[in-house]
Design an enzyme around this catalytic site. Structure first.
Site, mmCIF file in Angstrom:
data_model
loop_
_atom_site.group_PDB
_atom_site.id
_atom_site.type_symbol
_atom_site.label_atom_id
_atom_site.label_comp_id
_atom_site.label_asym_id
_atom_site.label_seq_id
_atom_site.Cartn_x
_atom_site.Cartn_y
_atom_site.Cartn_z
ATOM 1 N N ASP A 9 -2.865 29.950 -25.394
ATOM 2 C CA ASP A 9 -3.303 29.297 -24.136
ATOM 3 C C ASP A 9 -4.459 30.516 -24.063
ATOM 4 O OD1 ASP A 9 -4.227 29.243 -21.174
ATOM 5 O OD2 ASP A 9 -2.346 29.881 -20.723
ATOM 6 N N ASP B 154 -5.781 33.339 -20.548
ATOM 7 C CA ASP B 154 -4.730 34.117 -19.547
ATOM 8 C C ASP B 154 -3.496 33.784 -19.350
ATOM 9 O OD1 ASP B 154 -7.469 34.764 -18.762
ATOM 10 O OD2 ASP B 154 -8.032 32.367 -17.696
ATOM 11 N N ASP C 164 2.007 29.719 -21.007
ATOM 12 C CA ASP C 164 3.080 30.474 -19.670
ATOM 13 C C ASP C 164 3.626 29.561 -18.825
ATOM 14 O OD1 ASP C 164 0.679 31.680 -17.471
ATOM 15 O OD2 ASP C 164 -0.275 30.998 -19.516
#
Length: 220
Positions: A8, A10, A169
């Protein structure tokens, strides 16, 4: 052994929350609407730009109006593609990415960030050629947590699920990996709202220096 690591963006490789917050408030200020706090803005991240804007609009007006949402979304993308000044790479990321490539791993990127802002920030960071396959939030008709974007990266790499590990995250990333049946590593210093132990993952880490060890551990 895994042959590719898919990330991923951001909250996983970069902390872009300050720039996203600035872009959001630039839009709201231009429309004479109330501004959002940094914590509000950060809490809106994870499901793509359109849902970010819907959450932002609802926070400041109490509702979503399709015409206004469309307008705010267009304005947000305008600022979002130029929002790099305060974005920071998480400590250890550059060294780990270089090490993974040296060890023969292919690298992929699966983000809900639209492709325009994604390409812009990759260029800003000098990462244009770092990832063999990049899928953004508007690359397909669906976005994460639908597993299709992750599967598209895997297919683009010419690999299968057992040959990759996905690193993210957030709850969105965890749900994407779980729906796909992918091995998932949770970076705990990003934008999640749920306790790590309550999220799907095979391993978790808070320091990128520890990631290579997890990747080489088949039990992780």
């Amino acid at each position: 052994m895994n042959r590719a690591i898919i990330f991923d963006l951001d909250g996983t490789l970069i902390d872009s929350a300050p720039d996203i917050h600035a872009a959001a408030n630039a839009v709201l200020s231009g429309e004479d609407l109330p501004l959002v706090t940094f914590e509000q803005s950060r809490s809106f991240v994870g499901r793509g730009a359109r849902i970010f804007v819907e959450r932002m609009e609802r926070a400041v007006t109490g509702r979503n109006t399709p015409t206004l949402t469309d307008h705010l979304h267009t304005r947000f993308l305008h600022f979002y593609e130029r929002a790099h000044e305060n974005t920071r790479i998480y400590p250890g990321v550059v060294e780990v990415l270089e090490g993974l490539r040296s060890d023969g791993y292919a690298l992929g990127l699966c983000t809900n960030k639209p492709m325009g802002p994604t390409r812009a920030v990759l260029a800003h960071l000098g990462w244009e050629r770092l990832f063999s396959v990049v899928i953004g939030g508007d690359s397909l008709p669906v976005a994460k947590p639908d597993p299709a974007p992750l599967m598209a990266v895997i297919e683009g790499l010419g690999l299968t699920l057992p040959q990759i590990t996905y690193i993210g995250d957030s709850e969105t990333d965890a749900a994407t990996a779980e729906r796909a049946g992918a091995r998932f590593g949770l970076f705990t210093e990003g934008y999640r709202h749920t306790a790590p132990e309550d999220m799907y993952h095979q391993f978790r880490f808070d320091d990128y220096r520890h990631l290579p060890t997890h990747l080489k551990d088949p039990a992780a």
